[in-house]
Design an enzyme around this catalytic site. Structure first.
Site, PDB file in Angstrom:
ATOM      1  N   LYS A  45       0.882  -1.183   0.000  1.00  0.00           N
ATOM      2  CA  LYS A  45       0.000   0.000   0.000  1.00  0.00           C
ATOM      3  C   LYS A  45       0.909   1.220   0.000  1.00  0.00           C
ATOM      4  O   LYS A  45       1.941   1.241   0.673  1.00  0.00           O
ATOM      5  CB  LYS A  45      -0.872  -0.003   1.260  1.00  0.00           C
ATOM      6  CG  LYS A  45      -1.640   1.297   1.477  1.00  0.00           C
ATOM      7  CD  LYS A  45      -2.715   1.509   0.402  1.00  0.00           C
ATOM      8  CE  LYS A  45      -3.423   2.863   0.580  1.00  0.00           C
ATOM      9  NZ  LYS A  45      -4.371   3.135  -0.536  1.00  0.00           N
ATOM     10  N   CYS A 127      -2.709   9.555  -6.577  1.00  0.00           N
ATOM     11  CA  CYS A 127      -3.800   9.261  -5.650  1.00  0.00           C
ATOM     12  C   CYS A 127      -4.895  10.300  -5.826  1.00  0.00           C
ATOM     13  O   CYS A 127      -4.643  11.507  -5.729  1.00  0.00           O
ATOM     14  CB  CYS A 127      -3.331   9.283  -4.193  1.00  0.00           C
ATOM     15  SG  CYS A 127      -4.696   8.880  -3.070  1.00  0.00           S
TER      16      CYS A 127
HETATM   17  C1  LIG Z   1      -2.709   6.111  -2.670  1.00  0.00           C
HETATM   18  C2  LIG Z   1      -4.004   6.458  -2.637  1.00  0.00           C
HETATM   19  C3  LIG Z   1      -4.973   5.862  -3.543  1.00  0.00           C
HETATM   20  C4  LIG Z   1      -6.239   5.538  -3.086  1.00  0.00           C
HETATM   21  C5  LIG Z   1      -6.688   5.806  -1.699  1.00  0.00           C
HETATM   22  O1  LIG Z   1      -5.987   5.413  -0.725  1.00  0.00           O
HETATM   23  O2  LIG Z   1      -7.775   6.447  -1.595  1.00  0.00           O
HETATM   24  N1  LIG Z   1      -7.168   5.012  -3.929  1.00  0.00           N
HETATM   25  C6  LIG Z   1      -6.884   4.786  -5.241  1.00  0.00           C
HETATM   26  O3  LIG Z   1      -7.736   4.291  -6.019  1.00  0.00           O
HETATM   27  N2  LIG Z   1      -5.645   5.066  -5.718  1.00  0.00           N
HETATM   28  C7  LIG Z   1      -4.675   5.608  -4.921  1.00  0.00           C
HETATM   29  O4  LIG Z   1      -3.555   5.859  -5.422  1.00  0.00           O
END
Ligand SMILES: C=Cc1c(C(=O)O)[nH]c(=O)[nH]c1=O
Length: 308
Positions: A45, A127
């Site tokens: 993550k 993000c």
């Molecule tokens: C790193 C945050 C991301 C997130 C998030 O943590 O909201 N959701 C996504 O679809 N892509 C992202 O890059």
């Protein structure tokens, strides 16, 4: 049939990875990935300097044809993931990092440069769910400035996670920026930012943050993912690998990503729906397609999409 692929010098038995964000936040989840067959490599993550709670629930919602999320970058913090890749990893792992500001990105990568970690890192420039923050990679000049500063000191393997682009001129512009730097790879696409789902019965949105706006994934984004893989492969220096992400639900979808030029392929939303057994199913389906077509290895068809 040989599904082996290369991850920056490491030979993988399968070209499949998890999409960052899916089943990769805690030590338990990362250990599950390490023990998942037909998952050739794994991505953490995206980590920020400080641990984050993320947005309030509901923040992930399963749709008939995909998913919508506004997680808000919940993660255990950069120190946790650095420790994992240094001390715990048993499967080739890409360390994903994100930042709420260019300054934070520089701070984090300076620490990483000074650390004992020598493995691959992926800077998330896309993000969509940090309230008030733009997706950096939609600002070509800002992206150029950040990468210029990063590569003034960073000498270890580094790639970037990109948002989807929807204009051929934007493919030209982002590729012109990226080709200036010694990147190991691009990972494309991140979710399609700021979609909205309406629950007609309840007459309301389905996720809490941002008034229900969130990133889209799953089968509905496959055409956009294939277009971004193909467009970037056509434009980027050969030295920059392309990791294809987005819309994979079947072996045929993996075949399509690789035909468009992907070196490796990540799967996210489908794993949320079907579990980690998805990777076994996808590997079998890909092998069946390759056997049917008479292909022995991924190189036999990688990037060989035909035009009319
Ligand atoms: C790193 C945050 C991301 C997130 C998030 O943590 O909201 N959701 C996504 O679809 N892509 C992202 O890059």
């Amino acid at each position: 049939i040989d599904l082996s692929a290369d991850l920056f010098g490491q030979t993988l038995t399968s070209p499949l990875l998890n999409a960052s964000g899916v089943h990769c936040q805690t030590k338990e989840e990362l250990n599950d990935l390490a023990n998942t067959s037909n998952l050739g490599a794994m991505v953490t993550k995206s980590a920020t300097l400080q641990a984050r709670e993320g947005n309030p629930n509901p923040r992930y919602y399963d749709l008939e044809n995909g998913s919508i999320n506004s997680m808000g970058l919940p993660n255990l913090g950069y120190d946790f993931y650095l420790d994992y890749v240094l001390q715990e990893q048993t499967k080739p792992t890409i360390l994903s990092v994100a930042a709420l500001s260019a300054a934070d990105a520089i701070t984090l990568l300076k620490d990483l440069q000074a650390s004992d970690y020598q493995g691959p890192t992926e800077l998330n420039l896309s993000c969509p769910n940090i309230v008030g923050e733009p997706q950096l990679a939609y600002d070509f000049e800002a992206t150029d400035r950040v990468l210029s500063e990063v590569f003034s000191f960073y000498t270890k393997p580094l790639g970037v996670k990109l948002p989807p682009y929807f204009d051929l001129v934007h493919f030209d512009k982002i590729a012109a920026v990226l080709n200036k730097y010694p990147l190991t790879h691009v990972n494309t696409i991140n979710s399609i930012g700021n979609g909205l789902w309406v629950d007609v019965d309840q007459e309301q949105v389905v996720t809490k943050a941002k008034g229900g706006f969130g990133g889209l994934g799953g089968t509905m984004v496959l055409p956009t993912a294939l277009a971004n893989v193909r467009a970037l492969r056509q434009r980027l220096n050969d030295s920059i690998k392309v990791l294809g992400t987005g819309g994979v639900t079947s072996g045929a979808d993996i075949f399509a990503h690789i035909l468009c030029g992907a070196d490796l392929v990540s799967v996210g939303t489908q794993v949320m729906k079907e579990g980690l057994g998805t990777y076994d199913r996808l590997a079998e389906e890909l092998k069946a397609i390759m056997a049917e077509k008479g292909y022995q290895s991924l190189a036999d068809f990688r990037g060989k999409l035909k035009e009319l």
